[in-house]
Design an enzyme around this catalytic site. Structure first.
Site, short mmCIF file in Angstrom:
data_model
loop_
_atom_site.label_atom_id
_atom_site.label_comp_id
_atom_site.label_asym_id
_atom_site.label_seq_id
_atom_site.Cartn_x
_atom_site.Cartn_y
_atom_site.Cartn_z
N ALA A 65 0.87 -1.18 0.00
CA ALA A 65 0.00 0.00 0.00
C ALA A 65 0.90 1.22 0.00
CB ALA A 65 -0.88 -0.02 1.24
N GLY A 109 0.53 -4.92 0.92
CA GLY A 109 -0.70 -4.99 0.15
C GLY A 109 -0.51 -5.64 -1.21
N GLU A 112 -0.74 -9.22 -0.53
CA GLU A 112 -2.14 -9.49 -0.19
C GLU A 112 -3.03 -9.47 -1.43
OE1 GLU A 112 -1.98 -6.33 2.73
OE2 GLU A 112 -2.43 -7.78 4.31
N GLU A 132 5.03 -4.95 6.92
CA GLU A 132 4.35 -3.85 7.62
C GLU A 132 4.89 -3.65 9.03
OE1 GLU A 132 2.83 -6.29 5.90
OE2 GLU A 132 1.09 -5.51 4.79
N1 CO8 Z 1 4.59 3.17 -0.87
C1 CO8 Z 1 4.95 4.34 -1.46
N2 CO8 Z 1 6.06 4.47 -2.21
C2 CO8 Z 1 6.83 3.37 -2.37
C3 CO8 Z 1 6.52 2.14 -1.78
C4 CO8 Z 1 5.32 2.06 -1.00
N3 CO8 Z 1 4.88 0.93 -0.45
N4 CO8 Z 1 7.47 1.25 -2.09
C5 CO8 Z 1 8.36 1.90 -2.87
N5 CO8 Z 1 7.98 3.19 -3.04
C6 CO8 Z 1 8.65 4.24 -3.80
C7 CO8 Z 1 9.87 4.77 -3.08
O1 CO8 Z 1 9.50 5.72 -2.10
C8 CO8 Z 1 10.67 5.33 -4.21
O2 CO8 Z 1 10.12 6.57 -4.59
P1 CO8 Z 1 11.05 7.92 -4.57
O3 CO8 Z 1 12.09 7.62 -5.62
O4 CO8 Z 1 10.09 8.99 -4.95
O5 CO8 Z 1 11.62 8.01 -3.22
C9 CO8 Z 1 10.38 4.38 -5.37
O6 CO8 Z 1 9.17 3.70 -5.01
C10 CO8 Z 1 11.46 3.33 -5.56
O7 CO8 Z 1 11.66 2.68 -4.31
P2 CO8 Z 1 13.11 2.47 -3.66
O8 CO8 Z 1 14.03 3.59 -4.05
O9 CO8 Z 1 12.91 2.22 -2.20
O10 CO8 Z 1 13.56 1.14 -4.44
P3 CO8 Z 1 14.56 0.04 -3.93
O11 CO8 Z 1 14.80 -0.83 -5.11
O12 CO8 Z 1 15.74 0.65 -3.27
O13 CO8 Z 1 13.76 -0.78 -2.79
C11 CO8 Z 1 11.84 -1.92 -1.86
C12 CO8 Z 1 12.65 -1.53 -3.14
C13 CO8 Z 1 12.65 -2.88 -1.02
C14 CO8 Z 1 10.57 -2.58 -2.35
C15 CO8 Z 1 11.52 -0.64 -1.06
O14 CO8 Z 1 10.96 0.34 -1.92
C16 CO8 Z 1 10.56 -0.86 0.08
O15 CO8 Z 1 10.93 -1.37 1.11
N6 CO8 Z 1 9.29 -0.43 -0.10
C17 CO8 Z 1 8.29 -0.51 0.94
C18 CO8 Z 1 7.79 -1.93 1.14
C19 CO8 Z 1 6.76 -1.98 2.25
O16 CO8 Z 1 7.04 -1.68 3.39
N7 CO8 Z 1 5.52 -2.37 1.89
C20 CO8 Z 1 4.44 -2.46 2.83
C21 CO8 Z 1 3.63 -1.19 2.81
S1 CO8 Z 1 2.37 -1.11 4.06
C22 CO8 Z 1 1.13 -2.07 3.43
O17 CO8 Z 1 1.18 -2.60 2.35
C23 CO8 Z 1 -0.08 -2.20 4.31
C24 CO8 Z 1 -1.11 -3.13 3.70
C25 CO8 Z 1 -2.44 -2.92 4.29
C26 CO8 Z 1 -3.59 -3.13 3.35
C27 CO8 Z 1 -3.23 -3.05 1.90
C28 CO8 Z 1 -4.32 -2.65 0.97
C29 CO8 Z 1 -3.86 -2.42 -0.43
#
Ligand code: CO8
Length: 258
Positions: A65, A109, A112, A132
């Site tokens: 998400a 998400g 999921e 998360e």
């Molecule tokens: N939300 C918003 N932006 C994101 C997300 C995210 N989940 N994941 C990546 N991005 C963005 C980054 O902020 C970045 O943007 P910017 O360049 O503007 O800063 C761009 O995508 C590229 O990401 P990275 O530079 O971080 O890329 P890497 O290759 O270094 O890393 C990862 C990739 C490991 C996937 C890393 O981006 C990461 O850890 N992302 C977050 C993963 C995470 O924590 N996901 C869980 C989110 S919470 C959730 O899903 C709750 C679910 C509840 C219900 C869901 C309903 C849909």
């Protein structure tokens, strides 16, 4: 219909929905999820569509998400707004089969959403996770529930509590995904599976989907009876006559969804 966050293509009875927020690794915001629900609803209504594929990019199915969208929200916002409940319901309401074609990250998400599909075909680059816990929250769209039913308590606890990622090989071993293929072949494999499904009687296909989903929700004896009654009801269809006659006559069946 034009969408901003997804790309929809319909070809040979298959509707492919590609999540398309490349700058955010397909993070799921409300706009994307609403567009997805709308596209799936349209595919459900369109008689030409017999199977649906949800895919992302090579790098990410969806990295969760949208954290930026959620970061400032309060309890009141998400509880009273019932965050993600209508969006989840829109996917779960679809009666046609949905295949998730997962390459790269399927996190939070994203994992999921893949699990809400009927089965997952993964590329060898796929990484699944419920991270998360690293954000001071927990899964909210089935990550503690569907994952536990799919891979068992030990791996679900491990993934939800540590936030570690599971690679494609482990995901296949654990029963989270049905097949793993080289990244370049992912869409070919998913489309091939969808085409196979599209050849069948939609009556069988939709009944099978309903029955398999009951496996999670009903006691075994009730679920088997539910299955048996569906099986019995198929003897009222022309497709049952055609399917069995074709076998006896050693030819391909011509199903007409009747
Ligand atoms: N939300 C918003 N932006 C994101 C997300 C995210 N989940 N994941 C990546 N991005 C963005 C980054 O902020 C970045 O943007 P910017 O360049 O503007 O800063 C761009 O995508 C590229 O990401 P990275 O530079 O971080 O890329 P890497 O290759 O270094 O890393 C990862 C990739 C490991 C996937 C890393 O981006 C990461 O850890 N992302 C977050 C993963 C995470 O924590 N996901 C869980 C989110 S919470 C959730 O899903 C709750 C679910 C509840 C219900 C869901 C309903 C849909």
């Amino acid at each position: 219909m034009a969408y901003d966050n997804i790309i929809v293509e319909i070809e040979e009875h298959i509707c492919t929905v590609r999540l398309n927020r490349p700058d955010a690794l397909n993070a799921l915001n409300l706009e994307l999820l609403r567009e997805l629900g709308k596209a799936l609803g349209e595919a459900q209504k369109n008689d030409k569509v017999r199977c649906i594929i949800i895919a992302g990019s090579e790098k990410a199915f969806a990295a969760g998400a949208d954290i930026k969208m959620m970061s400032e929200k309060s309890f009141t916002d998400v509880f009273l707004g019932d965050l993600f409940t209508p969006e989840e319901a829109a996917v779960m309401r679809i009666r046609k089969p949905i295949i998730a074609a997962v390459s790269g990250y399927a996190l939070g998400g994203g994992c999921e959403l893949a699990m809400m599909c009927d089965f997952i075909i993964a590329s060898d680059t796929a990484k699944f996770g419920q991270p998360e816990v690293n954000l001071g929250v927990m899964a909210g769209m089935g990550g503690t529930q569907r994952l536990t039913r799919l891979v068992g308590r030990a791996k679900s606890m491990d993934m939800n509590l540590t936030g570690r990622f599971m690679d494609a090989e482990e995901a296949e071993r654990a029963g989270l995904v049905s097949r793993v293929v080289p990244c370049k072949e992912l869409m070919k494999e998913a489309t091939g599976a969808a085409k196979k499904i599209a050849e069948k009687s939609m009556i069988s296909v939709m009944a099978i989907k309903e029955a398999v989903h009951r496996a999670d929700q009903m006691p075994l004896t009730e679920a088997v009876l539910f299955e048996r009654r569906l099986f019995h009801s198929m003897f009222a269809t022309e497709d049952q006559k055609e399917g069995m006659a074709a076998f006896v006559e050693k030819r391909e069946p011509q199903f007409r969804d009747k």
